[in-house]
Motif scaffolding. Structure first.
Motif, PDB file in Angstrom:
ATOM      1  N   THR A 110       2.514   4.589 -13.217  1.00 28.33           N
ATOM      2  CA  THR A 110       1.152   4.655 -12.699  1.00 28.33           C
ATOM      3  C   THR A 110       1.133   5.513 -11.451  1.00 28.33           C
ATOM      4  OG1 THR A 110      -0.800   3.317 -12.178  1.00 28.33           O
ATOM      5  CG2 THR A 110       1.313   2.540 -11.283  1.00 28.33           C
ATOM      6  N   THR A 111      -0.009   5.605 -10.827  1.00 28.91           N
ATOM      7  CA  THR A 111      -0.140   6.408  -9.611  1.00 28.91           C
ATOM      8  C   THR A 111       0.561   5.725  -8.443  1.00 28.91           C
ATOM      9  OG1 THR A 111      -2.178   5.326  -8.878  1.00 28.91           O
ATOM     10  CG2 THR A 111      -2.408   7.207 -10.413  1.00 28.91           C
ATOM     11  N   GLY A 112       0.850   6.484  -7.413  1.00 28.42           N
ATOM     12  CA  GLY A 112       1.491   5.925  -6.222  1.00 28.42           C
ATOM     13  C   GLY A 112       0.641   4.852  -5.555  1.00 28.42           C
ATOM     14  N   VAL A 113      -0.651   5.101  -5.458  1.00 29.57           N
ATOM     15  CA  VAL A 113      -1.560   4.130  -4.835  1.00 29.57           C
ATOM     16  C   VAL A 113      -1.592   2.840  -5.651  1.00 29.57           C
ATOM     17  CG1 VAL A 113      -3.986   3.655  -4.292  1.00 29.57           C
ATOM     18  CG2 VAL A 113      -2.971   5.847  -3.675  1.00 29.57           C
ATOM     19  N   SER A 114      -1.677   2.985  -6.955  1.00 33.90           N
ATOM     20  CA  SER A 114      -1.728   1.812  -7.810  1.00 33.90           C
ATOM     21  C   SER A 114      -0.403   1.044  -7.784  1.00 33.90           C
ATOM     22  CB  SER A 114      -2.081   2.217  -9.240  1.00 33.90           C
ATOM     23  OG  SER A 114      -2.431   1.074  -9.978  1.00 33.90           O
ATOM     24  N   ALA A 115       0.703   1.757  -7.759  1.00 35.16           N
ATOM     25  CA  ALA A 115       2.006   1.093  -7.673  1.00 35.16           C
ATOM     26  C   ALA A 115       2.110   0.281  -6.385  1.00 35.16           C
ATOM     27  CB  ALA A 115       3.133   2.121  -7.756  1.00 35.16           C
ATOM     28  N   ALA A 116       1.580   0.821  -5.287  1.00 32.55           N
ATOM     29  CA  ALA A 116       1.594   0.087  -4.016  1.00 32.55           C
ATOM     30  C   ALA A 116       0.721  -1.160  -4.103  1.00 32.55           C
ATOM     31  CB  ALA A 116       1.124   0.999  -2.885  1.00 32.55           C
ATOM     32  N   LEU A 117      -0.447  -1.034  -4.715  1.00 34.31           N
ATOM     33  CA  LEU A 117      -1.340  -2.182  -4.916  1.00 34.31           C
ATOM     34  C   LEU A 117      -0.628  -3.259  -5.731  1.00 34.31           C
ATOM     35  CD1 LEU A 117      -4.309  -3.487  -5.026  1.00 34.31           C
ATOM     36  CD2 LEU A 117      -4.434  -2.368  -7.241  1.00 34.31           C
ATOM     37  N   LEU A 118       0.026  -2.847  -6.793  1.00 40.56           N
ATOM     38  CA  LEU A 118       0.712  -3.808  -7.652  1.00 40.56           C
ATOM     39  C   LEU A 118       1.888  -4.481  -6.941  1.00 40.56           C
ATOM     40  CD1 LEU A 118       0.538  -1.809 -10.975  1.00 40.56           C
ATOM     41  CD2 LEU A 118      -0.556  -4.019 -10.511  1.00 40.56           C
ATOM     42  N   ARG A 119       2.619  -3.731  -6.131  1.00 40.33           N
ATOM     43  CA  ARG A 119       3.722  -4.343  -5.372  1.00 40.33           C
ATOM     44  C   ARG A 119       3.187  -5.423  -4.438  1.00 40.33           C
ATOM     45  NH1 ARG A 119       5.644   0.927  -5.441  1.00 40.33           N
ATOM     46  NH2 ARG A 119       4.757   1.388  -3.388  1.00 40.33           N
ATOM     47  N   GLN A 120       2.079  -5.138  -3.778  1.00 38.86           N
ATOM     48  CA  GLN A 120       1.475  -6.130  -2.887  1.00 38.86           C
ATOM     49  C   GLN A 120       0.977  -7.345  -3.678  1.00 38.86           C
ATOM     50  OE1 GLN A 120       1.594  -6.048   0.543  1.00 38.86           O
ATOM     51  NE2 GLN A 120       2.957  -4.348   0.021  1.00 38.86           N
ATOM     52  N   ALA A 121       0.360  -7.079  -4.829  1.00 37.01           N
ATOM     53  CA  ALA A 121      -0.133  -8.178  -5.666  1.00 37.01           C
ATOM     54  C   ALA A 121       1.018  -9.058  -6.144  1.00 37.01           C
ATOM     55  CB  ALA A 121      -0.918  -7.621  -6.845  1.00 37.01           C
ATOM     56  N   CYS A 122       2.168  -8.457  -6.431  1.00 34.77           N
ATOM     57  CA  CYS A 122       3.342  -9.238  -6.832  1.00 34.77           C
ATOM     58  C   CYS A 122       3.761 -10.214  -5.738  1.00 34.77           C
ATOM     59  CB  CYS A 122       4.502  -8.312  -7.181  1.00 34.77           C
ATOM     60  SG  CYS A 122       4.315  -7.459  -8.753  1.00 34.77           S
ATOM     61  N   LEU A 123       3.438  -9.879  -4.499  1.00 38.27           N
ATOM     62  CA  LEU A 123       3.749 -10.743  -3.348  1.00 38.27           C
ATOM     63  C   LEU A 123       2.607 -11.687  -3.011  1.00 38.27           C
ATOM     64  CD1 LEU A 123       5.405  -8.017  -1.095  1.00 38.27           C
ATOM     65  CD2 LEU A 123       6.561  -9.798  -2.434  1.00 38.27           C
ATOM     66  N   GLY A 124       1.521 -11.628  -3.806  1.00 41.67           N
ATOM     67  CA  GLY A 124       0.378 -12.504  -3.567  1.00 41.67           C
ATOM     68  C   GLY A 124      -0.624 -11.961  -2.576  1.00 41.67           C
ATOM     69  N   ARG A 125      -0.538 -10.692  -2.260  1.00 37.24           N
ATOM     70  CA  ARG A 125      -1.445 -10.071  -1.283  1.00 37.24           C
ATOM     71  C   ARG A 125      -2.556  -9.315  -1.992  1.00 37.24           C
ATOM     72  NH1 ARG A 125       3.649  -7.754   1.799  1.00 37.24           N
ATOM     73  NH2 ARG A 125       4.383  -9.685   2.741  1.00 37.24           N
ATOM     74  N   ALA A 126      -3.761  -9.367  -1.403  1.00 38.16           N
ATOM     75  CA  ALA A 126      -4.908  -8.720  -2.045  1.00 38.16           C
ATOM     76  C   ALA A 126      -5.928  -8.300  -1.007  1.00 38.16           C
ATOM     77  CB  ALA A 126      -5.555  -9.687  -3.029  1.00 38.16           C
ATOM     78  N   VAL A 127      -6.896  -7.525  -1.463  1.00 43.71           N
ATOM     79  CA  VAL A 127      -8.001  -7.120  -0.595  1.00 43.71           C
ATOM     80  C   VAL A 127      -8.811  -8.366  -0.226  1.00 43.71           C
ATOM     81  CG1 VAL A 127      -8.123  -4.764  -1.504  1.00 43.71           C
ATOM     82  CG2 VAL A 127      -9.488  -6.571  -2.564  1.00 43.71           C
ATOM     83  N   PRO A 128      -9.501  -8.326   0.910  1.00 39.54           N
ATOM     84  CA  PRO A 128     -10.250  -9.510   1.368  1.00 39.54           C
ATOM     85  C   PRO A 128     -11.254 -10.042   0.348  1.00 39.54           C
ATOM     86  CG  PRO A 128     -10.132  -7.872   3.109  1.00 39.54           C
ATOM     87  CD  PRO A 128      -9.563  -7.225   1.876  1.00 39.54           C
ATOM     88  N   GLU A 129     -11.834  -9.179  -0.457  1.00 43.92           N
ATOM     89  CA  GLU A 129     -12.814  -9.630  -1.439  1.00 43.92           C
ATOM     90  C   GLU A 129     -12.184 -10.529  -2.504  1.00 43.92           C
ATOM     91  OE1 GLU A 129     -14.270  -5.805   0.397  1.00 43.92           O
ATOM     92  OE2 GLU A 129     -12.359  -6.497  -0.406  1.00 43.92           O
ATOM     93  N   VAL A 130     -10.956 -10.235  -2.895  1.00 49.28           N
ATOM     94  CA  VAL A 130     -10.241 -11.096  -3.846  1.00 49.28           C
ATOM     95  C   VAL A 130      -9.910 -12.427  -3.183  1.00 49.28           C
ATOM     96  CG1 VAL A 130      -8.086 -11.378  -5.139  1.00 49.28           C
ATOM     97  CG2 VAL A 130      -9.327  -9.213  -5.241  1.00 49.28           C
ATOM     98  N   VAL A 131      -9.450 -12.362  -1.954  1.00 46.75           N
ATOM     99  CA  VAL A 131      -9.122 -13.591  -1.220  1.00 46.75           C
ATOM    100  C   VAL A 131     -10.354 -14.477  -1.088  1.00 46.75           C
ATOM    101  CG1 VAL A 131      -8.319 -14.499   0.999  1.00 46.75           C
ATOM    102  CG2 VAL A 131      -7.216 -12.480  -0.001  1.00 46.75           C
ATOM    103  N   ALA A 132     -11.508 -13.877  -0.837  1.00 45.11           N
ATOM    104  CA  ALA A 132     -12.745 -14.652  -0.709  1.00 45.11           C
ATOM    105  C   ALA A 132     -13.091 -15.367  -2.009  1.00 45.11           C
ATOM    106  CB  ALA A 132     -13.894 -13.746  -0.274  1.00 45.11           C
ATOM    107  N   VAL A 133     -12.883 -14.711  -3.153  1.00 42.90           N
ATOM    108  CA  VAL A 133     -13.139 -15.355  -4.442  1.00 42.90           C
ATOM    109  C   VAL A 133     -12.176 -16.518  -4.636  1.00 42.90           C
ATOM    110  CG1 VAL A 133     -13.050 -15.065  -6.952  1.00 42.90           C
ATOM    111  CG2 VAL A 133     -14.152 -13.321  -5.527  1.00 42.90           C
ATOM    112  N   LEU A 134     -10.909 -16.317  -4.331  1.00 43.56           N
ATOM    113  CA  LEU A 134      -9.931 -17.398  -4.480  1.00 43.56           C
ATOM    114  C   LEU A 134     -10.269 -18.576  -3.570  1.00 43.56           C
ATOM    115  CD1 LEU A 134      -6.698 -15.245  -4.736  1.00 43.56           C
ATOM    116  CD2 LEU A 134      -7.791 -16.558  -6.577  1.00 43.56           C
TER     117      LEU A 134
END
Length: 109
Positions: free
Chosen positions: A38-62
């Motif tokens: 995938t793209t570099g940006v997307s790979a970085a997003l996925l690495r963070q998601a693997c650690l349970g990290r997300a943008v504030p909007e996702v955290v707000a839904v959770l």
């Protein structure tokens, strides 16, 4: 980011938030093994998601799902993320929640 990657990120963060380590670990392993596809940006997003990290909007839904905040408002804010990223993240979150409820991951409709 590609929509499929956003779906995976939403699922990963949701599984991490729910403490579903077995499912999170399997999905994270598969995602990390293929992060070069995938793209570099997307790979970085996925690495963070693997650690349970997300943008504030996702955290707000959770947080809203856990009873802290308005779910409708949180979902509305999530829908505004990117062109389709918010909707794809929400789809991944839904898939993870359905998997935890005993439904197959293959179809979320």
């Amino acid at each position: 980011t590609p929509a499929g990657d956003d779906v995976l990120a939403g699922a990963l963060v949701t599984l991490a938030s729910a403490g579903d380590e077995p499912r999170r670990a399997v999905l994270a392993g598969a995602v990390l093994d293929r992060s070069d596809r995938t793209t570099g940006v997307s790979a970085a997003l996925l690495r963070q998601a693997c650690l349970g990290r997300a943008v504030p909007e996702v955290v707000a839904v959770l947080r809203a799902l856990a009873g802290s905040g308005c779910l409708d408002a949180a979902l509305a804010r999530l829908a505004l993320v990117g062109h389709t990223s918010g909707a794809a993240l929400a789809l991944g979150m839904r898939a993870a929640l359905r998997a935890r409820a005993g439904h197959a991951l293959g179809r979320v409709a």
